[in-house]
Design a protein around this motif. Structure first.
Motif, PDB file in Angstrom:
ATOM      1  N   LEU A 288       1.804 -14.308 -12.872  1.00 11.83           N
ATOM      2  CA  LEU A 288       2.451 -12.992 -12.738  1.00 11.83           C
ATOM      3  C   LEU A 288       1.482 -11.987 -12.093  1.00 11.83           C
ATOM      4  N   ALA A 289       0.201 -12.047 -12.491  1.00  9.15           N
ATOM      5  CA  ALA A 289      -0.789 -11.116 -11.936  1.00  9.15           C
ATOM      6  C   ALA A 289      -1.009 -11.383 -10.447  1.00  9.15           C
ATOM      7  N   THR A 290      -1.025 -12.657 -10.075  1.00  6.38           N
ATOM      8  CA  THR A 290      -1.197 -12.995  -8.648  1.00  6.38           C
ATOM      9  C   THR A 290      -0.001 -12.479  -7.843  1.00  6.38           C
ATOM     10  N   ALA A 291       1.214 -12.715  -8.381  1.00  8.24           N
ATOM     11  CA  ALA A 291       2.418 -12.226  -7.692  1.00  8.24           C
ATOM     12  C   ALA A 291       2.344 -10.703  -7.553  1.00  8.24           C
ATOM     13  N   ALA A 292       1.901 -10.023  -8.617  1.00  7.79           N
ATOM     14  CA  ALA A 292       1.799  -8.563  -8.577  1.00  7.79           C
ATOM     15  C   ALA A 292       0.759  -8.131  -7.527  1.00  7.79           C
ATOM     16  N   GLY A 293      -0.310  -8.917  -7.394  1.00  6.38           N
ATOM     17  CA  GLY A 293      -1.340  -8.621  -6.384  1.00  6.38           C
ATOM     18  C   GLY A 293      -0.770  -8.735  -4.973  1.00  6.38           C
ATOM     19  N   ILE A 294       0.065  -9.748  -4.765  1.00  4.99           N
ATOM     20  CA  ILE A 294       0.694  -9.919  -3.435  1.00  4.99           C
ATOM     21  C   ILE A 294       1.631  -8.731  -3.167  1.00  4.99           C
ATOM     22  N   LEU A 295       2.371  -8.347  -4.197  1.00  8.61           N
ATOM     23  CA  LEU A 295       3.291  -7.214  -4.052  1.00  8.61           C
ATOM     24  C   LEU A 295       2.500  -5.945  -3.686  1.00  8.61           C
ATOM     25  N   GLN A 296       1.377  -5.746  -4.358  1.00 11.59           N
ATOM     26  CA  GLN A 296       0.565  -4.547  -4.060  1.00 11.59           C
ATOM     27  C   GLN A 296       0.034  -4.603  -2.625  1.00 11.59           C
ATOM     28  N   HIS A 297      -0.345  -5.796  -2.185  1.00  9.13           N
ATOM     29  CA  HIS A 297      -0.895  -5.954  -0.830  1.00  9.13           C
ATOM     30  C   HIS A 297       0.104  -5.488   0.232  1.00  9.13           C
ATOM     31  N   PHE A 298       1.390  -5.699  -0.021  1.00 11.33           N
ATOM     32  CA  PHE A 298       2.400  -5.310   0.977  1.00 11.33           C
ATOM     33  C   PHE A 298       3.059  -3.964   0.637  1.00 11.33           C
ATOM     34  N   SER A 299       2.377  -3.172  -0.180  1.00 18.59           N
ATOM     35  CA  SER A 299       2.933  -1.868  -0.546  1.00 18.59           C
ATOM     36  C   SER A 299       2.022  -0.763  -0.021  1.00 18.59           C
ATOM     37  N   LYS A 300       2.422   0.468  -0.281  1.00 16.78           N
ATOM     38  CA  LYS A 300       1.591   1.619   0.146  1.00 16.78           C
ATOM     39  C   LYS A 300       0.279   1.663  -0.641  1.00 16.78           C
ATOM     40  N   HIS A 301       0.132   0.835  -1.688  1.00 14.21           N
ATOM     41  CA  HIS A 301      -1.087   0.821  -2.502  1.00 14.21           C
ATOM     42  C   HIS A 301      -2.090  -0.245  -2.046  1.00 14.21           C
ATOM     43  N   LYS A 302      -1.835  -0.817  -0.881  1.00 11.90           N
ATOM     44  CA  LYS A 302      -2.738  -1.857  -0.353  1.00 11.90           C
ATOM     45  C   LYS A 302      -4.174  -1.321  -0.269  1.00 11.90           C
ATOM     46  N   GLY A 303      -5.120  -2.105  -0.749  1.00 15.33           N
ATOM     47  CA  GLY A 303      -6.529  -1.710  -0.661  1.00 15.33           C
ATOM     48  C   GLY A 303      -6.966  -0.729  -1.729  1.00 15.33           C
ATOM     49  N   GLN A 304      -6.032  -0.244  -2.542  1.00 15.97           N
ATOM     50  CA  GLN A 304      -6.400   0.697  -3.612  1.00 15.97           C
ATOM     51  C   GLN A 304      -6.716  -0.075  -4.888  1.00 15.97           C
ATOM     52  N   ALA A 305      -7.147   0.680  -5.908  1.00 12.94           N
ATOM     53  CA  ALA A 305      -7.408   0.031  -7.205  1.00 12.94           C
ATOM     54  C   ALA A 305      -6.105  -0.586  -7.725  1.00 12.94           C
ATOM     55  N   SER A 306      -6.265  -1.659  -8.476  1.00 17.90           N
ATOM     56  CA  SER A 306      -5.099  -2.398  -8.985  1.00 17.90           C
ATOM     57  C   SER A 306      -4.153  -1.499  -9.786  1.00 17.90           C
TER      58      SER A 306
END
Ligand code: SF4
Length: 338
Positions: A288-306
């Protein structure tokens, strides 16, 4: 070979209608011979062919059309073809055999005399060589009952031609990839507004082929699983889990519509950005955490703190839970891409 029945009644035929010009012309020719024509449209599991065009074509010819859904049996044909593949996952010869077998069953079901198609010798490398066309007719159980009116003049005569029920003189002798003869014929029959020649089969597309291969390797539950292969970004997290992210609102909605009841939906806390569908049963916190990381990568939060994403099972919409995203770089993502 199926033997001639020497019927004196009006001939009845099943026409494979794709909506493209060739199938329309074939239907016009056969209908002009006084044959009662019933159209049949084969719908791919992932729905890449245009059903609306086929319906329009049938309406313009003035014939009924039934839609036949290709399902898990077709997927098994794609997974294990006997006669090889084209440039991608397309098993054209086996695909035709499968479709014509089903057409043959429909022919028997409605008491028709033969099946016809808009195929042309030499138009397609794999399935429309003279030899392959004969093999396909044989293996589909339609030998002698499969008429290709656009090129029948240069093929072995069918049972109906031999019996004089179909006038062989009125069969065309078109060959090759040029479309000129078809355009001339279209003028003669006043056919207008037809769709471009078929060629949009997703099995010939390298990206789609990679994804369907991945599905075959890791398993699928039903043919509906293959529908979402044509949308979004796909990442395989483990042999049991994969996730798909929509690239726009339409894809997000389509992915939710075709999610399996056992899948998980994940979104950003404010609902903006991609929707992620996690496929697989009972994912661990790490998955689930990995999936959430992928989701963050393709969002406006890319490159920001988790940040924490929210997720819920498709079948329990009110069970929304948070999951902290794993920090992932593009290098982490690349090997997971399907
Ligand atoms: S191009 Fe696609 S639909 Fe056409 S015969 Fe090949 S596999 Fe089948």
């Amino acid at each position: 070979m199926i033997q001639s029945t020497h019927k004196s009644h009006q001939l009845k035929a099943v026409g494979m209608i794709s909506g493209g010009l060739d199938s329309i012309l074939a239907a016009k020719i056969v209908k002009d011979l006084g044959v009662e024509v019933h159209g049949l449209f084969m719908k791919m599991p992932w729905g890449c062919c245009d059903q609306a065009h086929a319906q329009q074509a049938a309406d313009s010819i003035g014939i009924p059309l039934i839609i036949l859904q290709l399902d898990e049996r077709y997927l098994e044909t794609v997974r294990n073809p006997r006669h090889g593949r084209g440039t991608a996952m397309n098993p054209c010869v086996d695909c035709r055999v499968h479709m014509f077998r089903r057409a043959a069953r429909y022919m028997e079901h409605i008491g028709a005399d033969f099946v016809f198609t808009g195929e042309v010798v030499g138009q397609r490398m794999m399935s429309q060589k003279k030899q392959s066309m004969a093999l396909i007719a044989r293996q589909s159980g339609l030998e002698g009952r499969l008429l290709r009116p656009l090129c029948a003049g240069i093929l072995e005569p069918t049972v109906m031609e031999e019996a004089g029920q179909i006038d062989r003189q009125r069969m065309m002798r078109i060959t090759g990839r040029s479309r000129k003869p078809q355009y001339l014929l279209a003028k003669r029959y006043s056919v207008e507004g037809y769709s471009a020649p078929a060629g949009g089969c997703l099995l010939t597309d390298q990206k789609f082929s990679r994804r369907i291969k991945d599905v075959f390797e890791h398993g699928y539950r039903n043919f509906r699983e293959t529908i979402s292969l044509k949308w979004g970004r796909h990442y395989r997290l483990s042999p049991e889990f994969k996730c798909i992210l929509g690239r726009n609102m339409d894809e997000n909605m389509a992915l939710i519509r075709y999610a399996h009841p056992d899948d998980i939906i994940m979104q950003l806390p404010d609902n903006h950005g991609p929707t992620l569908i996690l496929k697989g049963i009972n994912p661990s916190p790490q998955i689930l955490a990995t999936a959430a990381g992928i989701l963050q990568h393709f969002s406006k939060h890319k490159g920001q703190a988790s940040i924490a994403m929210k997720y819920w099972p498709v079948k329990q919409r009110n069970l929304v839970q948070p999951i902290q995203a794993q920090e992932l770089s593009a290098d982490d993502l690349n090997p997971m891409k399907v």
